[in-house]
Design an enzyme around this catalytic site. Sequence first.
Site, short mmCIF file in Angstrom:
data_model
loop_
_atom_site.label_atom_id
_atom_site.label_comp_id
_atom_site.label_asym_id
_atom_site.label_seq_id
_atom_site.Cartn_x
_atom_site.Cartn_y
_atom_site.Cartn_z
N SER A 150 4.19 21.14 30.76
CA SER A 150 2.93 21.21 30.01
C SER A 150 2.41 22.63 30.10
O SER A 150 2.80 23.41 30.97
CB SER A 150 1.92 20.25 30.64
OG SER A 150 0.60 20.56 30.22
N TYR A 163 -2.70 16.71 37.43
CA TYR A 163 -1.89 17.05 36.24
C TYR A 163 -1.33 18.46 36.41
O TYR A 163 -0.13 18.68 36.24
CB TYR A 163 -2.73 16.93 34.95
CG TYR A 163 -1.85 16.89 33.71
CD1 TYR A 163 -1.03 15.79 33.45
CD2 TYR A 163 -1.83 17.95 32.82
CE1 TYR A 163 -0.23 15.77 32.32
CE2 TYR A 163 -1.03 17.93 31.68
CZ TYR A 163 -0.23 16.82 31.44
OH TYR A 163 0.59 16.79 30.33
#
Length: 195
Positions: A150, A163
Amino acid sequence: MDIRDFSMDLFSLAGKRAIVTGGNSGLGQAFSLALAKAGADVFVPSVVDDDGTTRALVEAEGRRYAFLEVDLTAPDAPTRIVDACTRALGGIDVLVNSAGICLLDDVEAFDRAKWDPMVAVNLTAPFALGHAVGKHLVAQGSGKIINIASLFAFLGGQWSPAYAATKHGIVGFTKAYCDELAQHGVQVNAIAPGY
Ligand SMILES: NC(=O)c1ccc[n+]([C@@H]2O[C@H](COP(=O)([O-])OP(=O)(O)OC[C@H]3O[C@@H](n4cnc5c(N)ncnc54)[C@H](O)[C@@H]3O)[C@@H](O)[C@H]2O)c1
């Protein structure tokens, strides 16, 4: 090989067998379709089946599709996936670790109840399946593992320390396996979509 031997066929995945975790929704579904368009058969392990859309997309490309309902965080998931894919498609050439979750909360409220499942799905499960599939690919001397990271593999962001941590972690895991497996003919890369 001479430069005149270059052909777009070098990019073909005809006859290859690809596992895409969570490959029946979101980006995973797009990866499944892209792999099928490139010629690969597709095996999707995911916690929930879809309405048949992914199978239809893959089969419309003339490729085979198989699905296994499995929680990737279960200890026996890697063995079940390797066995089921080998049975259904006759082997494994590509693993895309796409499945991921993102739980969000204010920083004071973001506790272990949110951290632990994110580490389990986003980091430990890709390692465990990468380890099991990696052994198979090393034994055959070829293959590819692609881990989906990501933008937050490079940034911190807000509302989800897990995350950023797990996406930084999967890049580290990718680099380590890239170094380790290259000598066995297995390529390991990461893709970092923008969020
Ligand atoms: N969507 C984006 O814009 C974006 C951006 C950057 C990175 N990513 C990354 O791309 C990947 C896919 O994201 P997405 O947005 O398409 O997600 P999504 O929520 O659409 O799909 C995730 C899939 O993973 C499966 N899954 C989740 N937990 C599981 C478990 N324990 N066992 C088995 N399957 C499980 C879900 O069933 C689902 O099919 C993730 O790793 C995500 O972090 C997404």
